[in-house]
Design an enzyme around this catalytic site. Structure first.
Site, PDB file in Angstrom:
ATOM      1  CB  SER A  74      37.559  52.091  12.032  1.00 21.32           C
ATOM      2  OG  SER A  74      37.635  51.912  13.367  1.00 21.32           O
ATOM      3  CG  LEU A 113      28.679  51.223  18.009  1.00 18.18           C
ATOM      4  CD1 LEU A 113      27.210  50.779  18.706  1.00 18.18           C
ATOM      5  CD2 LEU A 113      28.186  51.402  16.680  1.00 18.18           C
ATOM      6  CE  LYS A 124      35.745  55.056  18.694  1.00 22.74           C
ATOM      7  NZ  LYS A 124      34.264  55.530  19.327  1.00 22.74           N
ATOM      8  N   GLY A 164      30.809  56.988  21.669  1.00 31.28           N
ATOM      9  CA  GLY A 164      30.724  56.920  23.366  1.00 31.28           C
ATOM     10  C   GLY A 164      31.144  55.384  23.837  1.00 31.28           C
ATOM     11  CB  ALA A 165      32.455  52.349  22.895  1.00 29.89           C
TER      12      ALA A 165
END
Lengths: 189, 189
Positions: B86, B13, B18, B15-16
């Site tokens: 994605s 998601l 990545k 803000g996770a």
């Protein structure tokens, strides 16, 4: 083996031999142990530019995308070979400035010769008005002013054209020392 | 130095973390002498997918384009790091099958935690209905079923997450012999 990344950019009208020479050059460079990726205009339209048409804006977007992939490959030490009509000079020059190591190859051929060859039967249709925005017939083509290589495809063999390109790559130090073909093995222009 | 090409695919998601972890991993691999390119979802939308929206179809097209660039880089011996939400499993799996050397990293975090962090202030807007098609709030996210790595970003440091990834890359033989960091130097999961 480590080698520099660079981009060889074929430009020219449909049927001028861009894809053919790109394929031969790919083989030649692979045989020297180089990492090579061919970015063919038609293939790119499937992978990156589906939905784009042939207005100047859409053509520019398509060429910028090919150029961006060339830039990414080049900065990672890969040889990118682009084969796309890329009719507009300003966008080719923009791509050149982003890529850096850039060799422009103009595949030159008189339109009369291309219309006579008419490999894909497109010129006949374009001249009959059945295809709109056909480069060289109903859409502009701006030849490069200072390309690194000009191939006169109407009176030059593909071997001669390939030789011209290999010599320029050799002169620029882009070929791996000792692994490249002897540039003298190609006919002088 | 020659090394294998492969793709590390961050999914999760907004803000996770990545992009953050992608950046750290990039540095780590570069310091080992590897050729690395980060393909950030937001950046790709500028270069390859301008005009695409956030419908499933447009998202799929965007992810396929990132995937295609990963594929091209991977087969040319470059490490591609993709960082994009994605959200759809089928498209990630499609990309995986095309790329081959593919390491999927699921950046897991409960939506409550992300909404509380709300780094870009987007969750507040999305929960208030001001942003449509916001993944995890008003648009689906399908977590991977068998990712190579899961990072529990709510109770794991970035160092720990990085360590997990480096260990998997080491196990798969993707790191250059002797140049990679000692996997023991990272905390065990």
């Amino acid at each position: 083996m480590e080698h520099k990344g660079f981009t060889i950019w074929f430009t020219g009208l449909s049927g001028a031999g861009k894809s053919t020479l790109a394929g031969l050059l790919e083989k030649e460079l692979r045989s020297c142990g180089m990492r090579v990726e061919v970015l063919d205009g038609d293939v790119i339209r499937t992978h990156l530019s589906k939905g784009l048409g042939f207005s100047k804006e859409d053509r520019d977007t398509n060429i910028r995308r090919i150029g961006w992939v060339c830039q990414v490959l080049t900065r990672n030490g890969v040889v990118a070979i682009a084969a796309a009509i890329s009719p507009y000079r300003d966008i080719r020059d923009e791509v050149r400035s982003h890529v850096g190591n850039f060799v422009e190859v103009y595949m030159e051929a008189p339109i009369a010769v291309l219309a006579e060859r008419d490999v894909k039967g497109l010129y006949k249709k374009a001249l009959a008005g059945e295809i709109k925005n056909f480069t060289g017939v109903s859409d502009p083509y701006e030849p490069p002013l200072n390309p690194e290589v000009v191939c006169h495809t109407d009176h030059e063999t593909v071997g001669e054209s390939l030789g011209k390109i290999m010599r320029v790559l050799h002169q620029r130090g882009y070929l791996l020392d000792g692994t490249g073909p002897d540039p003298k093995s190609f006919t002088n222009p």
